[in-house]
Design an enzyme around this catalytic site. Structure first.
Site, PDB file in Angstrom:
ATOM      1  N   HIS A  13      82.750  37.461 -27.055  1.00  0.00           N
ATOM      2  CA  HIS A  13      82.378  36.238 -27.763  1.00  0.00           C
ATOM      3  C   HIS A  13      82.848  36.318 -29.214  1.00  0.00           C
ATOM      4  O   HIS A  13      82.556  37.283 -29.918  1.00  0.00           O
ATOM      5  CB  HIS A  13      80.859  36.077 -27.715  1.00  0.00           C
ATOM      6  CG  HIS A  13      80.341  34.827 -28.337  1.00  0.00           C
ATOM      7  ND1 HIS A  13      80.558  33.579 -27.803  1.00  0.00           N
ATOM      8  CD2 HIS A  13      79.573  34.628 -29.451  1.00  0.00           C
ATOM      9  CE1 HIS A  13      79.958  32.665 -28.560  1.00  0.00           C
ATOM     10  NE2 HIS A  13      79.365  33.272 -29.560  1.00  0.00           N
ATOM     11  N   SER A  50      80.858  28.611 -30.988  1.00  0.00           N
ATOM     12  CA  SER A  50      79.496  29.068 -30.705  1.00  0.00           C
ATOM     13  C   SER A  50      78.508  27.994 -31.150  1.00  0.00           C
ATOM     14  O   SER A  50      78.569  26.867 -30.681  1.00  0.00           O
ATOM     15  CB  SER A  50      79.248  30.418 -31.379  1.00  0.00           C
ATOM     16  OG  SER A  50      78.069  31.024 -30.907  1.00  0.00           O
ATOM     17  N   GLU A  93      82.736  36.731 -22.673  1.00  0.00           N
ATOM     18  CA  GLU A  93      81.782  36.304 -23.706  1.00  0.00           C
ATOM     19  C   GLU A  93      80.600  37.278 -23.832  1.00  0.00           C
ATOM     20  O   GLU A  93      80.203  37.672 -24.928  1.00  0.00           O
ATOM     21  CB  GLU A  93      81.245  34.914 -23.363  1.00  0.00           C
ATOM     22  CG  GLU A  93      82.275  33.805 -23.323  1.00  0.00           C
ATOM     23  CD  GLU A  93      82.464  33.124 -24.658  1.00  0.00           C
ATOM     24  OE1 GLU A  93      81.957  33.632 -25.664  1.00  0.00           O
ATOM     25  OE2 GLU A  93      83.142  32.073 -24.680  1.00  0.00           O
TER      26      GLU A  93
END
Length: 534
Positions: free
Chosen positions: A451, A220, A350
């Site tokens: 995610h 991320s 995600e």
């Protein structure tokens, strides 16, 4: 170094890691009690002084080691300086340092600026003469929140026979403020990461690591930072392989693209824009005189500075300075990046992490409203490609738009640009029954491979419960990640073959028979549609 390692990480990952997972679980609550610190192996001499860590039966941990001086007072918003040296007795390295100053976007807010510390985990027993790869982890949190010690890497260290370093670095306004009165502003967090990599170069051998074989990996916001370090001239020679998880150099997002309510943006911001924002913040803080603005800002209490920060979900990194001269996606396109093997990937779903927190009343009218605000006169085109009826609910349709537009397709663009010049191994984590851990995702929401869903497969970050097939997948992923650190190639005997990235073909990582297989993403994520729309 030649090594019959092509099979050893496989053996350790498949047998040892699976056994550890099965017996003690995958969360910090399930980690076996540490053996009492022993004289042998508990003390390591670093370049700054000795540290005493904790010796476990199969690994050692050293936590809260300073890699730079505290960036407080006159050192706030300056390049990191070397830490103060110490001699005997050894510094206590059995507990992690406090998290860096951050707002309430993370699990806990903090006003602590004395936070430039790292943690080292090494497998045992150390074998003399056989230095191990070093894997340096940059945590996620959009450069706004998070903490290195939230990621326990002992399964990766033991199963992969590698040394793992997790790094804390300045976040939010303290790490990325741009202002014309501050030298090389907007990039202090990146400079902290480079200082940690220099520390690794100087000290890896003392922990059994190879300073000539360092893998930088992150997820991320940490993945975006790995992208930035790939193109930063000042990171040259500091690492030799890169792993980018759910963080693209080419990522941008429309309004609501990261989460409902978030404005349009990018991980990157030009220096002029960053400095304009910084001047506005300084004015709000009463530091209006250009000649004294820097001193004025450094004298302010951390609480006052943080209160004025807008608290973004993701803090952009400034380019156009000495640390990051170019916008990373443009640098990749031009070939201006450090030549090294890259492992890159995303999760299958995600966008479902943010969609999970939409109100249960979220309906088609609200979905169309968000699309209108995000895509303007192209909203109908997007709605026609992503009708709510095809996804089971408006929330899942919005999640698919986010997944494809913000994550999967931009990362695929990066992988194509990188693969033109270096070996690239691309993946999609696709366990759609991945455990939620401590994420407060509603039990009835199909979160899929959301995610950050892959992180518990590599780290112990929270209590999770795995099925036998998921434990097998976790062990295989450890083998892949560690094998890449050893050789720049994740393949090894006994593992499903992972081909180099070509076109849009990546390796799907899912549990069960046939769960690990090549898939093509352009159709799955409508990347041709998005390329035409932009």
């Amino acid at each position: 170094m030649s090594r019959s390692i092509s099979s050893r990480p496989r053996l350790l990952g498949r047998v040892m890691v699976a056994a550890v997972v099965a017996t003690v679980g995958l969360g910090s609550a399930g980690v076996a009690e540490a053996a009492p610190a022993q004289a042998s192996g508990a003390v390591v001499w670093t370049g700054s002084g000795p540290v005493r860590g904790t010796v476990h039966p199969e690994y050692r941990t050293f936590q809260g080691i300073p890699f730079a001086a505290p960036p407080v007072g006159e050192l706030r918003w300056r390049a990191p300086r070397p830490p103060r040296r110490w001699s005997w007795p050894p510094r206590d390295a059995t507990r992690p340092a406090e998290r860096c100053a951050q707002g309430a976007g993370g699990q806990r807010p903090s006003l602590n600026e004395d936070c430039l510390y790292l943690n080292v985990t090494t497998p045992r027993p150390a074998q003399r003469g056989q230095r191990k790869p070093v894997m340096v982890w940059l945590h996620g949190g959009g450069n706004s929140y998070g903490k290195a010690s939230e990621f326990d890497p002992h399964r990766l260290a033991v199963g992969g026979d590698v040394v793992v370093v997790t790094v804390s670095y300045r976040l939010g306004v303290f790490g990325f403020l741009g202002h014309p009165a501050l030298r090389d502003s907007g990039s202090y967090g990146l400079q902290d990461q480079q200082a940690a990599l220099r520390w690794v170069r100087r000290n890896a051998a003392a922990f059994g690591g190879d300073p000539g074989n360092v893998t930088l990996f992150g997820e991320s916001g940490g993945g975006h930072d790995v992208c930035a370090q790939l193109v930063s001239p000042r990171a040259r020679g500091l690492f030799h392989r890169a792993i980018i998880q759910s963080g693209s150099c080419s990522s941008t997002w429309p309004r609501h693209g990261i989460a409902p309510g978030v404005t349009a943006g990018s991980p990157w911001i030009p220096r002029e824009q960053a400095e304009a924002r910084g001047r506005e913040l300084a004015a709000e803080l009463g530091c209006t005189d250009p000649a004294s603005a820097a001193d004025c800002l450094r004298r302010l209490p951390a609480e006052r500075v943080r209160q004025e920060e807008t608290g973004p979900v993701l803090t952009p990194v400034t380019y156009g300075n000495r640390t990051l001269p170019w916008r990373p996606d443009r640098a990749l396109a031009a070939g201006w990046f450090h030549r090294m093997p890259v492992l890159s990937g995303r999760t299958r779903d995600e966008g479902r992490l943010s969609a999970a927190f939409l109100p249960s009343s979220f309906d088609r009218a609200q979905y169309r409203q968000l699309l209108g605000e995000a895509f303007g006169d192209r909203a109908d085109t997007v709605a026609a490609r992503y009708p709510a009826s095809d996804f089971g609910s408006p929330a899942l349709a919005l999640a698919a738009v986010t997944t494809d537009r913000v994550y999967s397709c931009p990362q695929l663009t990066d992988e194509r640009m990188l693969a033109a010049r270096v070996p690239v191994y691309a993946y999609e984590f696709a366990d759609r029954n991945a455990p939620h851990g401590n994420y407060p995702i509603p039990a009835d929401f199909p979160a899929g491979a959301f995610h950050a869903a892959e992180l518990p497969y590599l780290f112990d970050i929270e209590p999770v419960s795995f099925t036998p097939a998921q434990r097998e997948l976790a062990a295989t992923m450890v083998d892949y990640w560690a094998g890449f650190a050893w050789r720049g190639d994740p393949n090894a005997p006994g593992l499903p073959h992972w081909p180099k990235a070509r076109a849009a073909t990546v390796l799907s990582l899912a549990p069960g028979a046939g769960g690990i297989r090549p898939v093509t993403l352009t159709d799955e994520h409508h990347c041709g549609f998005w390329a035409g729309l932009s």
